[in-house]
Scaffold this motif. Structure first.
Motif, mmCIF file in Angstrom:
data_model
loop_
_atom_site.group_PDB
_atom_site.id
_atom_site.type_symbol
_atom_site.label_atom_id
_atom_site.label_comp_id
_atom_site.label_asym_id
_atom_site.label_seq_id
_atom_site.Cartn_x
_atom_site.Cartn_y
_atom_site.Cartn_z
ATOM 1 N N ALA A 209 60.006 34.077 29.245
ATOM 2 C CA ALA A 209 60.834 33.207 28.405
ATOM 3 C C ALA A 209 61.036 33.823 27.022
ATOM 4 O O ALA A 209 60.149 34.481 26.481
ATOM 5 C CB ALA A 209 60.190 31.826 28.281
ATOM 6 N N THR A 210 62.195 33.597 26.463
ATOM 7 C CA THR A 210 62.529 34.104 25.126
ATOM 8 C C THR A 210 62.666 32.936 24.157
ATOM 9 O O THR A 210 62.793 31.782 24.570
ATOM 10 C CB THR A 210 63.842 34.901 25.159
ATOM 11 N N GLY A 211 62.660 33.245 22.866
ATOM 12 C CA GLY A 211 62.806 32.210 21.849
ATOM 13 C C GLY A 211 61.454 31.748 21.335
ATOM 14 O O GLY A 211 60.412 31.991 21.953
ATOM 15 N N ILE A 212 61.486 31.065 20.201
ATOM 16 C CA ILE A 212 60.265 30.586 19.568
ATOM 17 C C ILE A 212 60.240 29.061 19.540
ATOM 18 O O ILE A 212 59.375 28.426 20.137
ATOM 19 C CB ILE A 212 60.127 31.153 18.141
ATOM 20 N N ALA A 213 61.213 28.456 18.847
ATOM 21 C CA ALA A 213 61.230 27.000 18.739
ATOM 22 C C ALA A 213 61.488 26.359 20.097
ATOM 23 O O ALA A 213 60.859 25.361 20.457
ATOM 24 C CB ALA A 213 62.296 26.560 17.735
ATOM 25 N N GLN A 214 62.400 26.955 20.862
ATOM 26 C CA GLN A 214 62.738 26.414 22.180
ATOM 27 C C GLN A 214 62.819 27.570 23.177
ATOM 28 O O GLN A 214 63.714 28.396 23.118
ATOM 29 C CB GLN A 214 64.058 25.640 22.131
ATOM 30 N N LYS A 215 61.878 27.617 24.089
ATOM 31 C CA LYS A 215 61.806 28.707 25.054
ATOM 32 C C LYS A 215 62.944 28.607 26.073
ATOM 33 O O LYS A 215 63.305 27.515 26.520
ATOM 34 C CB LYS A 215 60.466 28.669 25.792
ATOM 35 N N THR A 216 63.479 29.768 26.438
ATOM 36 C CA THR A 216 64.548 29.849 27.432
ATOM 37 C C THR A 216 64.197 30.922 28.451
ATOM 38 O O THR A 216 63.805 32.036 28.080
ATOM 39 C CB THR A 216 65.891 30.207 26.777
ATOM 40 N N VAL A 217 64.330 30.605 29.734
ATOM 41 C CA VAL A 217 64.026 31.557 30.798
ATOM 42 C C VAL A 217 65.318 32.236 31.239
ATOM 43 O O VAL A 217 66.224 31.583 31.761
ATOM 44 C CB VAL A 217 63.370 30.868 32.010
ATOM 45 N N PRO A 218 65.452 33.550 31.030
ATOM 46 C CA PRO A 218 66.687 34.251 31.426
ATOM 47 C C PRO A 218 66.836 34.309 32.947
ATOM 48 O O PRO A 218 65.844 34.265 33.695
ATOM 49 C CB PRO A 218 66.498 35.656 30.843
ATOM 50 N N LEU A 219 68.073 34.445 33.398
ATOM 51 C CA LEU A 219 68.336 34.575 34.835
ATOM 52 C C LEU A 219 67.677 35.833 35.402
ATOM 53 O O LEU A 219 67.240 35.846 36.558
ATOM 54 C CB LEU A 219 69.839 34.617 35.091
ATOM 55 N N SER A 220 67.596 36.888 34.603
ATOM 56 C CA SER A 220 66.969 38.121 35.081
ATOM 57 C C SER A 220 65.513 37.883 35.477
ATOM 58 O O SER A 220 65.015 38.485 36.433
ATOM 59 C CB SER A 220 67.061 39.209 34.011
#
Length: 571
Positions: A209-220
């Motif tokens: 997951a990327t981001g700090i305040a709100q994590k996001t899981v990339p499709l990759s």
């Protein structure tokens, strides 16, 4: 072994959640159901998947998938049963995509457009959809953007990691914060949704997951998720068994909620008999009846909290200690308090206070013993002051720096000096607001439950100042301020503040100093105040000791449950 210890797992803190996690882990390790040698091996299933993906490529529905990184032995977290294979998610899916990245056109009605809130429960909730898109927009979407029966949706932002199987053919689309897994073979859906629930899958998503305040899981990351894949026939048996055990977990949770509600009702009823007492003799009789059930009553920390609050109620009603006819009555104490105020006014140390009205019969929540008097908070204090509200930095302050109290410093019955924010170096401190030993502090603003809670500071740390939301009451030297603190935190005071608190938020409330000073105070003789404080202090120590024992017992139970879970995973 796991199922034979369900009571231990279910009653341990977080036990059912651990049980669910263990069930899923055992499922994808091939330990939940036996293998059948006659099952067609996974290698055959993978060939069928490859054939179906080639067909979809030829039809132009999907693109030629890029080669995924080969799975090395070091990546495999555990061994698999014979016939199973390690795969990456895209190995078994026709596509893994997400919703349209462009803001869709809005419509008052049409095709439901789902956001994370609509699927957070793990189910597609079209009936609760609050957003819609036009039919024309939906029809123009690519094949992979229109969910089909057999797909698995997956949240990728914020509350990421929730798989949602699409179990019926429905017309809807979804935001880009939701991913879509489309298994190449529809029969894979149930097992894929199960595998995506596991800690194995979640940990991979979390690491990527990327981001700090709100994590996001990339499709990759999702396309490369490492998953154990059993034969198709075994997948069906696994899913059936998981569903059975999850229903059992649901029942255990429901049973736990019911038992908690019944226990709370029992506590309320039994402790209610104590607070219904009107004389010390009646209280003694009721106490004997309640004491017979203490082993059942006080087996949870929240029950001990309720008992402690009950003791506080009894104390401020004069039911915990006997009255002594030789004590100087509270009327004489009020006269001494008035004399002290007049002297301080004459010396110019305090301002003349506005006369407070007598406590009316409607305001008196209970009868008082002989020698007690009803008065108001403003009568027994010589004044009050609030602090200030500077823009502060890090929390808590660094050693040697000035700090300003948060309301949480006075919210939980004991003064918490660590609940503060640091004053910037370019702001000069205001020593007149510094907290002192013996201060009576009260939170003027807080949550609805905690507003106007108070503490008496036993030992103050230097360089801590009042905020504008924490007021200091100058309690008369003729009063026992610890007893007054008990009065302010008793149930009748809580009701007084709750009825008069203001604020636009449903949770955060404010009370004015006028409301605080108007609080009805049951006033005993001065020497009786000391006896009450001594008694309550001893009883609170017993409650604290019992709470600690329960905490230790729960920790032991939790460790046993965790050990059981780990031993099951290691089988």
């Amino acid at each position: 072994m796991l199922l034979s210890n369900l009571d231990l797992l279910a009653t341990a803190p977080g036990g059912v959640a651990h049980l669910r996690e263990t069930i899923l882990t055992l499922a994808v390790q091939g330990k939940l159901v036996p293998q059948d040698p006659v099952d067609e091996p996974t290698s055959v299933l993978l060939q069928e998947i490859r054939t179906e993906k080639d067909r979809l490529i030829a039809e132009g529905k999907i693109k030629q998938d890029k080669s995924l990184v080969e799975i090395s032995d070091e990546e495999k977290p555990f061994g698999l049963p014979v016939g199973w294979e390690w795969v990456r998610a895209l190995d078994v899916c026709a596509l893994i995509t997400d919703g349209d990245h462009q803001p869709p056109p809005k419509a008052d009605m049409g095709v439901p457009f789902l956001v994370i809130g609509d699927v957070r429960t793990g189910f597609v909730a079209l009936e609760g959809a609050s957003r819609f898109v036009p039919e024309s927009y939906f029809e123009g979407l690519d094949w992979g953007k229109k969910p089909c029966l057999g797909d698995v949706l997956y949240t990728t932002v914020g509350s990421f990691g929730i798989p949602i199987p699409v179990v019926q053919q429905q017309r809807f689309c979804f935001q880009r914060h939701i991913a879509l897994f489309r298994p190449a073979v529809i029969e894979l859906q149930s097992y894929l949704a199960t595998a995506l629930q596991t800690k194995l899958a979640f940990d991979q998503a979390e690491r990527g997951a990327t981001g700090i305040a709100q994590k996001t899981v990339p499709l990759s990351v999702l396309r490369n998720l490492l998953l154990p894949l059993p034969p198709l026939a075994e997948q069906s048996r696994i899913v059936t068994r998981v569903e059975e055990l999850m229903r059992l977990c649901d029942a255990l949770e429901a049973k736990g909620r019911l038992e908690a509600a019944q226990h709370a009702q029992l506590v309320s009823t039994l402790l209610g008999t104590l607070t219904a007492s009107v004389t010390p003799e009646e209280l003694a009789d009721n106490w004997q009846r309640v004491a017979q059930h203490f082993d059942l009553l006080l087996d949870r920390p929240e029950a001990v909290d309720a008992l402690e609050q009950t003791l506080l109620q009894l104390a401020v009603r004069g039911l915990l200690v006997h009255q002594d006819p030789a004590d100087e009555p509270a009327s004489a104490l009020l006269a001494r308090i008035r004399t002290e105020k007049d002297r301080l006014i004459a010396e110019g140390k305090i301002k003349r206070d506005k006369p407070l009205p007598p406590v009316t019969d409607e305001e008196k929540p209970f009868e008082l013993p002989v020698g007690w008097e009803w008065t108001r908070m403003g009568t027994v204090v010589n004044g009050s002051e609030a602090g200030w509200s500077p823009t502060c930095i890090g929390s808590p302050r660094r050693p040697g720096h000035w700090g300003v109290l948060k309301v949480s410093a006075v919210s939980w019955g004991e003064f918490d000096a660590t609940a503060n924010k640091e004053l910037p170096l370019d702001l000069a401190p205001k020593p007149e607001y510094e907290v002192r030993d013996g201060d009576f502090l009260l939170s003027r603003a807080n949550t609805a439950e905690l507003v106007a809670r108070s503490v008496v500071v036993t030992t103050a740390e230097p360089r801590l100042m009042l905020s504008d939301k924490v007021i200091r009451l100058d309690v008369s030297s003729q009063m026992n301020r610890v007893f007054l603190n008990m009065v302010n935190n008793a149930s009748h005071a809580r009701e007084h503040y709750a009825m008069r608190a203001s604020g636009t938020s449903s949770s955060m409330k404010n009370v004015s100093r006028e409301v605080v000073l108007a609080l009805p105070v049951p006033l005993p003789p001065f020497v009786e105040q000391s006896r009450i404080v001594t008694c309550v202090t001893a009883l609170r120590r017993l409650c604290a000791d019992l709470r600690q024992r329960l905490k230790a017992a729960q920790a032991t139970q939790s460790h046993l449950a965790q050990a059981l879970v780990e031993s099951s995973n290691a089988l």
